[in-house]
Scaffold this active site. Sequence first.
Site, short mmCIF file in Angstrom:
data_model
loop_
_atom_site.label_atom_id
_atom_site.label_comp_id
_atom_site.label_asym_id
_atom_site.label_seq_id
_atom_site.Cartn_x
_atom_site.Cartn_y
_atom_site.Cartn_z
N SER A 1 -61.79 -35.86 -47.82
CA SER A 1 -61.51 -34.44 -47.57
C SER A 1 -60.03 -34.12 -47.40
O SER A 1 -59.65 -32.97 -47.52
CB SER A 1 -62.26 -33.98 -46.32
OG SER A 1 -61.92 -34.80 -45.23
N ASP B 1 -58.92 -28.21 -37.94
CA ASP B 1 -60.28 -28.21 -37.41
C ASP B 1 -60.52 -29.51 -36.65
O ASP B 1 -59.58 -30.19 -36.25
CB ASP B 1 -61.31 -27.98 -38.53
CG ASP B 1 -61.28 -29.07 -39.58
OD1 ASP B 1 -60.66 -30.14 -39.34
OD2 ASP B 1 -61.88 -28.89 -40.66
N HIS C 1 -59.21 -32.32 -39.46
CA HIS C 1 -58.22 -32.20 -40.54
C HIS C 1 -56.92 -31.55 -40.11
O HIS C 1 -56.92 -30.69 -39.24
CB HIS C 1 -58.82 -31.41 -41.70
CG HIS C 1 -60.09 -32.00 -42.21
ND1 HIS C 1 -61.32 -31.55 -41.82
CD2 HIS C 1 -60.30 -33.03 -43.04
CE1 HIS C 1 -62.26 -32.28 -42.40
NE2 HIS C 1 -61.67 -33.19 -43.15
#
Length: 364
Positions: free
Chosen positions: A40, A328, A331
Amino acid sequence: MAQTSTVSSLCFRMLMLAILSLHCAKATPSVPAIFIFGDSTFDVGTNNFLNDSQAKANFPYNGIDFPYSEPTGRFSNGYNSADQIVKQFGYKRSPPSFFSLLNRSFSFKKRILKGVNFASGGSGILDSTGLQAFVIPLREQIEQFSTVRDNITALLGQENTAMMLSKSLFLISVGSNDIFDYQRRSANTSTNLTAQEFLDALREAYQNHLQKLYDLDARKFGIVSIPPIGCCPFQRFIGKTGDCVKELNDLAKSFYNATETTLTKMSSQVVGMKYSLGNAYAKTSDIIDNPFVFGLKEVKQACCGNGNFPCNASASLCPDRQEYLFWDQFHPTEAASRLAALTLLGGELRYVTPMNFSQLVQTN
Ligand SMILES: *[C@@H]1O[C@H](CO)[C@@H](O)[C@H](O)[C@H]1NC(C)=O
Ligand SMILES: *[C@@H]1O[C@H](CO)[C@@H](O)[C@H](O)[C@H]1NC(C)=O
Ligand SMILES: *[C@@H]1O[C@H](CO)[C@@H](O)[C@H](O)[C@H]1NC(C)=O
Ligand SMILES: *[C@@H]1O[C@H](CO)[C@@H](O)[C@H](O)[C@H]1NC(C)=O
Ligand SMILES: *[C@@H]1O[C@H](CO)[C@@H](O)[C@H](O)[C@H]1NC(C)=O
Ligand SMILES: *[C@@H]1O[C@H](CO)[C@@H](O)[C@H](O)[C@H]1NC(C)=O
Ligand SMILES: *[C@@H]1O[C@H](CO)[C@@H](O)[C@H](O)[C@H]1NC(C)=O
Ligand SMILES: *[C@@H]1O[C@H](CO)[C@@H](O)[C@H](O)[C@H]1NC(C)=O
């Protein structure tokens, strides 16, 4: 519980930050194409195309600082680390995801010549990582690249393709999800691998993947290692004391060593292989210890959702996003990703070894 495991199977990566270094931001060494792999931290929309995937970010507040506040699937408020690195080479942003190129068959041939992004949030080095979240593991990402290489060969011929790929940059950011998964399996006793056995398995699998890319004509590898994942907001939250989770950080450190050993060995054995290894652990730790030096203020809480809540449109949102390390629960913010990219491009040996990314693209 289902929620928790879904969230933590999303990958993560905070990455490295840097003091802005002007001379490196200006020089933009050119590279024919950039191919991007991993989780991600690098995903620019791959998982949007996976109907069953649980690791998605194509909804607000993700993308709030992206052009037109578009939630593209990036796990970020804006551009992510893949974009920020690629921008340093004069591109506008990361090349599109493989699936989005397939979906635009009319421009497919033209676009693949500049690079493709295969990264999939929640994925890992091991095929088992992210399996339940329905993501694309590194092995499959490399298979997709093999298809793209066929397509490039159909356009340019074998020799030109090999030449072009040997000068291209292969960026990889992966491993955090493997460690999260190992930690969960250890906690519920669904693995009896010792930490050392697990790390050995991870190192061997990583080496096989890199060898496969080399066999497909990749020569220049820009690799980002695992940051102190025990310090991400989610881990601080479930840890109750608010401290970093030491076991996760120890695994991340050991993984760095294992990766460095693998790369040193491989590059001495196979002809023409060059690499840069970014030490996300060292850099991120330095930032957490001294945020002000790096222009940040908040290095513990997440901007979106604090850390105890996943980032979505019902979460709390900080106004001063450029002052946060974390977007978040897992990340980095756009600001942190940018600092990371600057370190990778022009950083010193302590953070990127044996050469930085700008030197890497200039090697013959
Ligand atoms: C793929 O393209 C189709 C047709 O243009 C479009 O409807 C669809 O939304 C696209 N898929 C994604 C995930 O963007
Ligand atoms: C995902 O769903 C869309 C629309 O329902 C469908 O067209 C597409 O084939 C599905 N993709 C996969 C990989 O299953
Ligand atoms: C790309 O290559 C694959 C494998 O050779 C092939 O199946 C596919 O049709 C090609 N796509 C394009 C757009 O040429
Ligand atoms: C243990 O955790 C792993 C990783 O999350 C999961 O795949 C597995 O199903 C879990 N096993 C049990 C018995 O809960
Ligand atoms: C772990 O335990 C299982 C059964 O409990 C056993 O079959 C296996 O050999 C053990 N070792 C490893 C490395 O999985
Ligand atoms: C990694 O390697 C360094 C230098 O070789 C060593 O000092 C350190 O203890 C190693 N760390 C781990 C976690 O293996
Ligand atoms: C945001 O996530 C929370 C926790 O999973 C959920 O309860 C809420 O409905 C979500 N809100 C939106 C707008 O999706
Ligand atoms: C890193 O890259 C820059 C060029 O962008 C170069 O001038 C510098 O010497 C490199 N730094 C180190 C420590 O190698």
